[in-house]
Motif scaffolding. Structure first.
Motif, mmCIF file in Angstrom:
data_model
loop_
_atom_site.group_PDB
_atom_site.id
_atom_site.type_symbol
_atom_site.label_atom_id
_atom_site.label_comp_id
_atom_site.label_asym_id
_atom_site.label_seq_id
_atom_site.Cartn_x
_atom_site.Cartn_y
_atom_site.Cartn_z
ATOM 1 N N GLY A 192 57.081 68.696 43.233
ATOM 2 C CA GLY A 192 57.375 67.982 44.475
ATOM 3 C C GLY A 192 56.404 68.432 45.551
ATOM 4 O O GLY A 192 56.650 69.418 46.251
ATOM 5 N N LEU A 193 55.293 67.739 45.695
ATOM 6 C CA LEU A 193 54.204 68.163 46.577
ATOM 7 C C LEU A 193 54.199 67.392 47.877
ATOM 8 O O LEU A 193 54.295 66.166 47.895
ATOM 9 C CB LEU A 193 52.857 67.964 45.864
ATOM 10 N N LYS A 194 54.087 68.128 48.974
ATOM 11 C CA LYS A 194 53.838 67.517 50.286
ATOM 12 C C LYS A 194 52.383 67.764 50.657
ATOM 13 O O LYS A 194 51.936 68.919 50.704
ATOM 14 C CB LYS A 194 54.753 68.110 51.359
ATOM 15 N N VAL A 195 51.649 66.692 50.893
ATOM 16 C CA VAL A 195 50.290 66.806 51.421
ATOM 17 C C VAL A 195 50.438 66.724 52.933
ATOM 18 O O VAL A 195 50.702 65.671 53.496
ATOM 19 C CB VAL A 195 49.374 65.698 50.881
ATOM 20 N N ASN A 196 50.263 67.870 53.581
ATOM 21 C CA ASN A 196 50.762 68.096 54.930
ATOM 22 C C ASN A 196 49.727 67.735 55.996
ATOM 23 O O ASN A 196 49.120 68.614 56.629
ATOM 24 C CB ASN A 196 51.174 69.573 55.049
ATOM 25 N N PHE A 197 49.558 66.440 56.242
ATOM 26 C CA PHE A 197 48.602 65.998 57.256
ATOM 27 C C PHE A 197 49.064 66.364 58.665
ATOM 28 O O PHE A 197 48.238 66.521 59.563
ATOM 29 C CB PHE A 197 48.382 64.488 57.143
ATOM 30 N N GLN A 198 50.361 66.501 58.888
ATOM 31 C CA GLN A 198 50.847 66.829 60.231
ATOM 32 C C GLN A 198 50.380 68.206 60.683
ATOM 33 O O GLN A 198 50.220 68.442 61.876
ATOM 34 C CB GLN A 198 52.375 66.756 60.266
ATOM 35 N N GLN A 199 50.171 69.119 59.746
ATOM 36 C CA GLN A 199 49.705 70.463 60.099
ATOM 37 C C GLN A 199 48.237 70.680 59.752
ATOM 38 O O GLN A 199 47.767 71.819 59.691
ATOM 39 C CB GLN A 199 50.574 71.520 59.400
ATOM 40 N N PHE A 208 41.101 70.806 57.111
ATOM 41 C CA PHE A 208 41.994 71.453 56.146
ATOM 42 C C PHE A 208 43.361 70.774 56.173
ATOM 43 O O PHE A 208 44.021 70.728 57.212
ATOM 44 C CB PHE A 208 42.168 72.936 56.490
ATOM 45 N N VAL A 209 43.786 70.288 55.016
ATOM 46 C CA VAL A 209 45.105 69.672 54.885
ATOM 47 C C VAL A 209 45.950 70.573 53.983
ATOM 48 O O VAL A 209 45.670 70.688 52.793
ATOM 49 C CB VAL A 209 45.022 68.259 54.292
ATOM 50 N N PRO A 210 46.980 71.215 54.526
ATOM 51 C CA PRO A 210 47.798 72.129 53.719
ATOM 52 C C PRO A 210 48.572 71.401 52.625
ATOM 53 O O PRO A 210 48.945 70.235 52.764
ATOM 54 C CB PRO A 210 48.762 72.750 54.740
ATOM 55 N N LEU A 211 48.830 72.137 51.551
ATOM 56 C CA LEU A 211 49.669 71.662 50.452
ATOM 57 C C LEU A 211 50.922 72.518 50.412
ATOM 58 O O LEU A 211 50.840 73.750 50.458
ATOM 59 C CB LEU A 211 48.917 71.760 49.120
ATOM 60 N N ASP A 212 52.082 71.868 50.319
ATOM 61 C CA ASP A 212 53.357 72.588 50.315
ATOM 62 C C ASP A 212 54.253 72.069 49.192
ATOM 63 O O ASP A 212 54.259 70.873 48.886
ATOM 64 C CB ASP A 212 54.094 72.390 51.652
ATOM 65 N N ILE A 213 55.016 72.961 48.593
ATOM 66 C CA ILE A 213 56.004 72.590 47.588
ATOM 67 C C ILE A 213 57.336 72.329 48.296
ATOM 68 O O ILE A 213 57.856 73.196 48.995
ATOM 69 C CB ILE A 213 56.185 73.700 46.540
ATOM 70 N N VAL A 214 57.879 71.127 48.118
ATOM 71 C CA VAL A 214 59.160 70.798 48.747
ATOM 72 C C VAL A 214 60.211 70.365 47.719
ATOM 73 O O VAL A 214 61.354 70.081 48.075
ATOM 74 C CB VAL A 214 58.997 69.704 49.825
#
Length: 252
Positions: A192-199, A208-214
């Motif tokens: 379940g990956l969030k490609v975190n454009f907001q941060q 840099f676009v962070p990647l987060d596991i949600v």
């Protein structure tokens, strides 16, 4: 326009990909796998015809399907849930149980057994869910990668151009995301990956676009997460016009 985070969750058991903020376009299909015929879950007024034997609403022929998809995109219409099939003759061989399974798939958004039917030889099942989610079953999950690559270019372009004047600055053009980077990110989709454009943030010419596991915690999609929890970054260098990927090595 505000930034939008992408969500991708791949279920390896059923071969479906759940997404949010990643639309579906004709260019996403590999050329030799574009649907030749589709069964629609909903009766659209301007497209398709009813099959008297099954009472399914069908769109037959790749050109008619293309017109349907393009019209839906142009008019911002919701695309019906659909499943593709190869030949009318084999589709007419469906048993009553198999027809019931297809109807259940359309209305419950999940398969009773499998989303892939031998008699249909289908490669896809397209489903829209509440809360902006989209669920697609792929016979070949690699067919999802072009969607991901295109979505990354679209959202990175918005990121690069968000502070540029509409009239006085030339818009930045983002190069295609290499397939090899999509393939490197793909194993994370199961978590379940969030490609975190907001941060997302900028250092020099590198974005840099962070990647987060949600996982399946969709409430996390719009919440900021601690930098220590990022599992890596997808990076675009606007000067070099080049993508790169950095993953944290000490995570599972």
């Amino acid at each position: 326009m505000g930034r939008t985070n992408l969500y991708i969750h791949y279920d390896a058991v059923t071969n479906h990909v759940m997404t949010r903020a990643i639309n579906f376009e004709i260019q996403d299909f590999p050329k030799h796998y574009f649907p030749q015929n589709i069964i629609l879950a909903e009766s659209t007024l301007d497209f398709g015809r009813f099959d008297p034997q099954t009472n399914f609403k069908l769109i037959r022929g790749a050109s008619e399907i293309q017109v349907y998809f393009e019209s839906a995109h142009k008019e911002k219409m919701r695309i019906s849930n659909w499943i593709d099939f190869e030949t009318l003759e084999d589709m007419h061989g469906l048993t009553a149980q198999e027809i019931a399974e297809i109807l259940y798939l359309f209305h419950a958004n999940k398969a009773l057994k499998s989303a892939f039917f031998y008699k249909l030889q289908n490669n896809y099942v397209y489903l829209t869910l509440p809360n902006g989610l989209n669920k697609v079953y792929y016979r070949h999950v690699q067919h999802f990668y072009p969607r991901f690559q295109r979505a990354m270019v679209v959202h990175m372009s918005e990121l690069l151009n968000e502070s540029r004047s509409l009239f006085f600055m030339r818009k930045a053009k983002v190069q295609a995301l290499p397939l090899e980077i999509a393939e490197q990110v793909a194993p994370i989709f199961v978590n379940g990956l969030k490609v975190n454009f907001q941060q997302a943030y900028v250092k020099g010419s590198r974005h840099f676009v962070p990647l987060d596991i949600v996982e399946d915690e969709l409430t996390l999609l719009t919440l900021d997460q601690a930098p220590k929890n990022h599992i890596g970054f997808i990076i675009y260098d606007s000067n070099a016009e080049k993508w790169s990927l950095e993953l944290t090595l000490d995570r599972d």
